[in-house]
Design a protein around this motif. Structure first.
Motif, PDB file in Angstrom:
ATOM      1  N   GLU A  95      11.564 -28.815  13.307  1.00 21.80           N
ATOM      2  CA  GLU A  95      10.264 -29.481  13.304  1.00 21.80           C
ATOM      3  C   GLU A  95      10.235 -30.831  12.600  1.00 21.80           C
ATOM      4  OE1 GLU A  95      11.032 -26.553  11.680  1.00 21.80           O
ATOM      5  OE2 GLU A  95      10.159 -26.530   9.660  1.00 21.80           O
TER       6      GLU A  95
ATOM      7  N   HIS B  41       5.292 -23.347  18.356  1.00 26.02           N
ATOM      8  CA  HIS B  41       5.820 -23.078  17.013  1.00 26.02           C
ATOM      9  C   HIS B  41       6.178 -24.391  16.307  1.00 26.02           C
ATOM     10  CE1 HIS B  41       8.427 -20.634  14.159  1.00 26.02           C
ATOM     11  NE2 HIS B  41       8.953 -21.844  14.003  1.00 26.02           N
TER      12      HIS B  41
ATOM     13  N   HIS C  21       4.289 -26.466  13.077  1.00 25.38           N
ATOM     14  CA  HIS C  21       4.944 -26.877  11.828  1.00 25.38           C
ATOM     15  C   HIS C  21       4.482 -28.258  11.348  1.00 25.38           C
ATOM     16  CE1 HIS C  21       7.697 -23.766  10.719  1.00 25.38           C
ATOM     17  NE2 HIS C  21       8.471 -23.850  11.784  1.00 25.38           N
TER      18      HIS C  21
ATOM     19  N   GLU D 265       7.413 -20.357   8.427  1.00 20.79           N
ATOM     20  CA  GLU D 265       7.858 -19.686   9.648  1.00 20.79           C
ATOM     21  C   GLU D 265       6.798 -18.718  10.165  1.00 20.79           C
ATOM     22  OE1 GLU D 265      10.213 -20.826  11.317  1.00 20.79           O
ATOM     23  OE2 GLU D 265      10.688 -22.190   9.684  1.00 20.79           O
TER      24      GLU D 265
HETATM   25 ZN   LIG Z   1      10.080 -22.622  12.415  1.00 19.36          ZN
END
Ligand SMILES: [Zn+2]
Length: 855
Positions: free
Chosen positions: A294, A326, A330, A349
């Motif tokens: 990210e 995802h 982030h 996470e």
């Molecule tokens: Zn991640």
């Protein structure tokens, strides 16, 4: 370069230094006469964050096209120093013999280079603004240099392997970057490109200063990349890639841009904070280490996770959408607000996954997302959390060089379960409001889990701090026992600190009842019609070690398949498996139930779950003589499943299970005909890796033609990588004990362990249940090697090494070999001890069950 050499230190001074070291370690303080310890210690990080502020880097790298030539660099590090009583320690571990020159405020410094650090003496520094200028040669380790492209990957603390910096997440800095690269290369970084100047066959590119970001998120990539650009809702998105198949790019580009744009808009609405990092680029990198990383303004992806083939299944599309959501999540969770130290890495996470599910799931209405969550998280979390080697979600981490050991099932599988509980405690709206407050309060800064808990605690009457202490800061899981007496149901918990909100399913004469229950006392009672069965995990939420009441247990062992809801069936399977491991369900009863239930199970996720349990039960928990009598019925059920499966993925699930458990002469002969291409399985295409696996499974069963089959399989390979892997693995399957011994002995040499997946495959066959009696002797040397495995291998290798070694064993002598090793190793590193205890848990249980009267 080094002002003080160890050679002139007298023995007495050495002794004093050592004693001082011991003393200050006891006090938890460091003294500036001592060199900092290697790696990045929490103590060093804590001192620096007190002393340093307003950090800025101006970095320039000159990257030659040829990977044989070094990358040269220059760093200007500016910061304000609040504490001039100590030297300033930068982190830097360049490649061998890297020349470094360093000046402070334009004057040469009397710095010292020690392992992993550069120490600038306090005399060279002044209170307030300081400018340190360093000319260096970059270390290649985190630069991923390939002939035509390179990219950085600095997570978790690898930036200092390339350039000098403060490599800790809570010293955020603004970065200005200049890259000099071959003129025919593209490049991308966190910041916007501001200028470009060509000179001969090189080009120099400047990037605008970034927002404050930690070193692990600073990134750039350069090389022969193609560029796709698109506009969505007034924002420009750019995709850098190296895909040569133009049709593939055309097929994927719009959906990939759409997914980023819709994720970003969703997050802006959810957080009420506009995207914080200006421009938005992403790079599709071939064979990238993770699915994605990210980096703000420049997300890196594994090319194969976003550019899909035409044959992609719905599941692959769901995974792609999840990966993109995802990484985009982030940008807020992890990038805008960053954990203070890597012990809280699980937070970013979990939030990224949590947001991704909210963003993506509604677009895939055909998938049962609750069942997907259950099957993906509970069995894997329990597999660690039930063991003596488990650990809390939030662990202590004294040095970032151990950050890799934090990753595992507790972070990836248990933490999401705990986060879902948190949402149920607060309600989705209050959780969202709390997260908004948290992001706003800490933006462009750092926060710990406890900072978030404090924000959220104000939103609920429940004591969230106490909840967090049990679920996040303690290891293990609650034990809950059901008691039923007429219409009264009670849940008895050994330790009521583990509060949770569960959905109980009760079967009564008047039908099924789903009852919400808050477990927050030692005993929680409820009244209902007299139940036929009570399944506390029935709603798919409850987490723990559940002891069912006797009536429910025997009901489920007869009627599980009749439960209507696939989530309830999944939860019932998971619960019965745990009961088997705790010796409350006999393996043969579980096995019978599975064989009766499979023909009626129409949900693919449940079929996969049950087949996994059947495989484990058959090899691990059922004695060899009993296996023989169960095998015909087992194989008949699997062959029938194979014939009747409605999709090719379900067919392949059944076939993999059959291939793994087949033992009857008829079954093995069928497998041999399939491998020999004399028999086809309608609707199932076997690719090269499938045939290779069949050949290995036949060999481990010592079929008479084993050596001919292995040889012919070797010649069948078209793909040289797969052929090399097969050649590496086959000696581990030899009929000859001395060949197997030699193969195992060769693993003592690190050179022979480089290809970790190859090693693991061979190790699994070496210790296959059919060979386990001859393989006990490998257990001790495999345990002895574990420490070196950890030092020389990837982060997941120690766990995988132990699982592959122990996975085929189920006897008391094997269990005792592990126990004896642990008993003898008094000062064994705690994290490795846990790794062994996790991997040995099923062996310990199986040895009791198989040797005991209860099998
Ligand atoms: Zn991640």
């Amino acid at each position: 370069m080094n002002g003080e050499s160890a050679a002139i230190i007298s023995p007495m001074r050495w002794l004093i230094a050592l004693l001082t070291l011991a003393a200050c370690e006891r006090n938890g303080k460091s003294v500036d006469t001592l060199d900092p310890e290697p790696g990045i210690a929490l103590t060093l990080a804590a001192e620096r964050v007190q002393a340093i502020e307003n950090l800025r880097y101006e970095l320039s790298f000159s990257i030659p096209g040829a990977t044989s030539e070094p990358v040269s660099g220059r760093a200007v590090v500016r910061f304000a120093l609040k504490d001039t009583s100590r030297p300033v320690v930068l982190d830097f571990t360049p490649g061998a013999d890297s020349p470094v020159s360093l000046s402070v405020g334009g004057r040469p410094s009397r710095f010292r280079a020690v392992k992993d650090h550069i120490i600038i003496p306090k005399e060279d520094l002044s209170s307030g603004e300081n400018t340190v200028e360093i000319v260096f040669r970059a270390g290649d380790a985190p630069l991923n240099r390939n002939p035509d492209f390179m990219y950085t990957l600095f997570v978790p603390a690898r930036a200092h392997l390339a350039f000098p910096c403060f490599d800790q997440p809570d010293l955020k800095a603004r970065y200005t970057l200049e890259l000099t690269i071959p003129a025919d290369w593209q490049s991308v970084a966190n910041g916007t490109e501001t200028s470009r100047e060509a000179s001969g066959n090189r080009v120099r590119i400047q990037y605008a200063e970034t927002q404050p970001i930690p070193a692990y998120l600073f990134a750039f990539a350069a090389g022969k990349f193609q560029l796709e650009t698109a506009e969505r809702n007034g924002r420009i998105y750019r995709l850098f890639h190296r895909e040569t198949d133009a049709k593939k790019v055309a097929r994927n580009r719009d959906v990939v841009f759409d997914l980023h744009a819709s994720s970003l808009e969703w997050l802006e609405k959810y957080t009420v904070i506009p995207y914080p990092f200006g421009k938005f680029d992403f790079v599709a990198i071939p064979s990238f280490q993770f699915g994605g990383m990210e980096h703000p303004g420049a997300i890196f992806y594994n090319a194969s996770s976003i550019l899909l083939d035409e044959s992609a299944t719905e599941n692959q599309m769901l995974n792609r959408a999840s990966t993109i959501a995802h990484e985009t999540s982030h940008m807020w969770f992890g990038d805008l607000v960053t954990m203070r130290w890597f012990n809280d890495v699980w937070m970013k996470e979990v939030f990224a996954n949590f947001m991704a599910a909210k963003i993506v799931n509604p677009a895939f209405p055909k998938v049962n997302h609750d069942l997907r969550f259950l099957v993906a998280h509970y069995p894997a979390a329990y597999a660690v959390d039930r063991t003596a080697g488990t650990h809390p979600i939030r662990q202590e981490l004294a040095n970032l060089d151990e950050a890799g050991s934090l990753y595992g099932a507790i972070i990836y599988e248990k933490a999401p379960i705990v986060m879902r509980q948190l949402e149920r405690i607060l309600g989705p709206d209050r959780l969202r409001d709390g997260l908004r407050a948290y992001l706003t309060q800490f933006k462009f800064g750092n926060a710990t889990w406890l900072d978030l808990v404090r924000v959220l605690d104000d939103l609920t009457p429940l004591d969230l701090t106490a909840w967090s202490r049990a679920w996040v800061e303690e290891a293990g899981r609650p034990s809950v026992r059901t008691e039923v007496e007429g219409p009264r149901i009670a849940f008895v918990q050994t330790d009521p600190r583990w509060t949770q909100h569960i959905q109980v399913l009760a079967g009564t004469a008047r039908g099924l009842r789903s009852i919400a229950v808050d477990l927050r006392n030692q005993r929680t009672e409820l009244q209902t019609d007299p139940p036929v069965f009570v399944l506390p995990t029935g709603g798919g939420l409850a987490y723990g070690d559940f002891t069912l009441d006797d009536a429910t247990r025997s009901y489920l062992l007869r009627h599980l398949a009749e439960l209507k809801d696939p989530v309830t069936r999944g939860a019932a399977w998971v619960t019965l498996w745990e009961e088997l491991l705790d010796q409350r369900v006999r393996p043969s009863d579980f096995f019978d139930l599975a064989l009766r239930a499979l023909p009626h199970e129409d949900t693919e996720q449940n079929v996969q779950l049950v087949l996994g349990y059947v495989d484990d039960a058959f090899w691990r928990f059922i004695r060899g003589d009993a296996r023989q009598s169960l095998a015909p019925k087992l194989e008949e059920t699997l062959r029938s499943g194979l014939d009747h499966a409605s999709s090719s993925s379900l067919k392949s699930t059944y076939f993999s299970a059959f291939r793994s458990v087949v033992t009857t002469p008829d079954g093995v002969a069928f497998l041999e005909r399939v491998w020999g291409r004399q028999e086809k399985i309608p609707g199932l295409t076997l690719a090269e890796p499938d045939e290779a696996t069949i050949a290995l499974e036949l060999a481990v069963r010592s079929v008479p033609a084993a050596s001919r089959i292995l040889e012919e399989q070797r010649e069948r390979f078209m793909n040289p990588d797969r052929k090399a892997r097969f050649e590496f693995v086959t000696p581990a399957l030899s009929d000859r004990q001395d060949t197997r011994d030699a193969w195992f002995a060769s693993l003592a040499d690190v050179k022979n362990r480089r290809r970790e997946p190859w090693v693991l495959e061979g190790l699994r066959y070496l210790n296959h249940p059919l060979r386990a009696p001859q393989s006990d002797k490998y257990l001790r040397p495999a345990l002895d090697l574990l420490g070196e495995i950890q030092r020389t291998g990837d982060i997941f290798f120690p766990t995988n090494w132990m699982n592959a070694t122990l996975g085929g064993h189920n006897t008391r002598p094997a269990a005792n070999a592990v126990r004896a090793f642990l008993a003898q190793q008094k000062d064994y590193p705690i994290r490795l001890r846990r790794t062994i205890l996790q991997a040995a848990d099923e062996l310990f249980r199986a040895a009791e069950i198989v040797s005991g009267p209860n099998s």
